[in-house]
Every structure is written in structure tokens, then in C-alpha cells.
Design a protein around this motif. Sequence first.
Motif, PDB file in Angstrom:
ATOM      1  N   ALA A  67     -23.829  35.022 -57.707  1.00  0.00           N
ATOM      2  CA  ALA A  67     -22.681  35.296 -58.572  1.00  0.00           C
ATOM      3  C   ALA A  67     -22.866  36.541 -59.422  1.00  0.00           C
ATOM      4  N   GLY A  92     -22.739  32.335 -54.327  1.00  0.00           N
ATOM      5  CA  GLY A  92     -21.676  32.515 -55.311  1.00  0.00           C
ATOM      6  C   GLY A  92     -20.759  31.321 -55.451  1.00  0.00           C
ATOM      7  N   LEU A  97     -15.233  35.785 -56.830  1.00  0.00           N
ATOM      8  CA  LEU A  97     -15.994  34.674 -56.264  1.00  0.00           C
ATOM      9  C   LEU A  97     -15.074  33.661 -55.577  1.00  0.00           C
TER      10      LEU A  97
END
Length: 195
Positions: free
Chosen positions: A29, A102, A58
Motif C-alpha cells: 500500500a 495492497g 488501491l
Amino acid sequence: MPDRRRADARRNYARILAVAEDEVAVHGADASLEQIARIAGVGSATVRRHFPTRRALLTAVSRERVEALRVRAHDLATEDDARAALLAWLHDVLAYCVAARGLAAALAYDSAASDPVHDNACAATLQEAAAPLLRRAAQDGAVDPDVTVADLITLLVGIALATEHAPDPAVRADRLFRLAVAGLGAPRGGGRPGT
């Protein structure tokens, strides 16, 4: 509904998303938006125009995986053993979170949001997908009726984020998941004294 963006804007979006998928897979992320822009051959402003927040990026990166999990929940809804079906789906969500670094961050609830589930497209999709599985498991007495899908997703996100930097994240995450499911008690009759 037709996509009314200009052809170059559609190409930029697709290129940014492809690069972002690769970068998020490697860096999780925290993938650099500037690096994504550089590799995609666009400016940072172009990335931010398509994805105004990191969460938006994301979410877009995770969309296909989340859709696959939605379909998987639907497929498991007809299984005879409601508890096994729920646990299989949760394990699949965790495996996706670990493999797609992510995704856990995309699923994390933002407690500052006015509606933390529905302000998060990934979490909202999984909430809707898991609700029938959890409801069946609760009706069968296999899960405490007070447990919510949000509780379960938060648990999975926590496990995925906690194991992200482990030498073998999938093995560690699986162990923690099984521990969470089993609880801390030793097996009856076979546990060590004093435990």
C-alpha cells in the motif's frame, strides 16, 4: 454506460492502473505515487486526477480480486456446512490480502469516515458477499450471532498487515488465522496440564 473520457485519458488510466498493480504487488500500500507516474510516463497530477486518493488507487487495483471473492462467496453459499463455507471464504480473503499486498490496506476501514463500510467500495462489496455466509453460520449456531462481517474483515486485515514483512507471510498469516478460529484453548482431553 459509455466511457466519455478522451481516448488519451483512457489510455493513461489503463497504463497507470497496470503500473500501479505491479508496484503495489512489490511495495504494498505504500507504493510511491510518484514512481507509478514516472514508470507510466505521466505526471503526478495525471495520476492524482484519475486517483485522487491512495485508497482510490488501491481500490481500483483490487477491483478484480474483490470481484473474484464476491463470486467465491456466492459459490460457497450453497455448501451444506455453513461454518466450513464461511471459514473457506475468509481463508480465501486472507490469502488474497497476503498475496496482493495492497488489498489489506484497501479493505481497512477508515474510522473517520461517516459510513466506514459504504465509503469503502472494496469493503462494501465483501460485506455484501459475506453477509449470507455469516447469517447461515449464525443460524446454524456455528458462529456467535453478535459477530459482524466488519469484525471478520478487520481481523483478516489485521493478520495480513501484521504478517506483511514476515519471512513467509502466507504461512504466518495462515497460522494466525487458524489460531483466531480455534481460540486459545487446548484441545479437550489432550492439552497439557495447567493450560
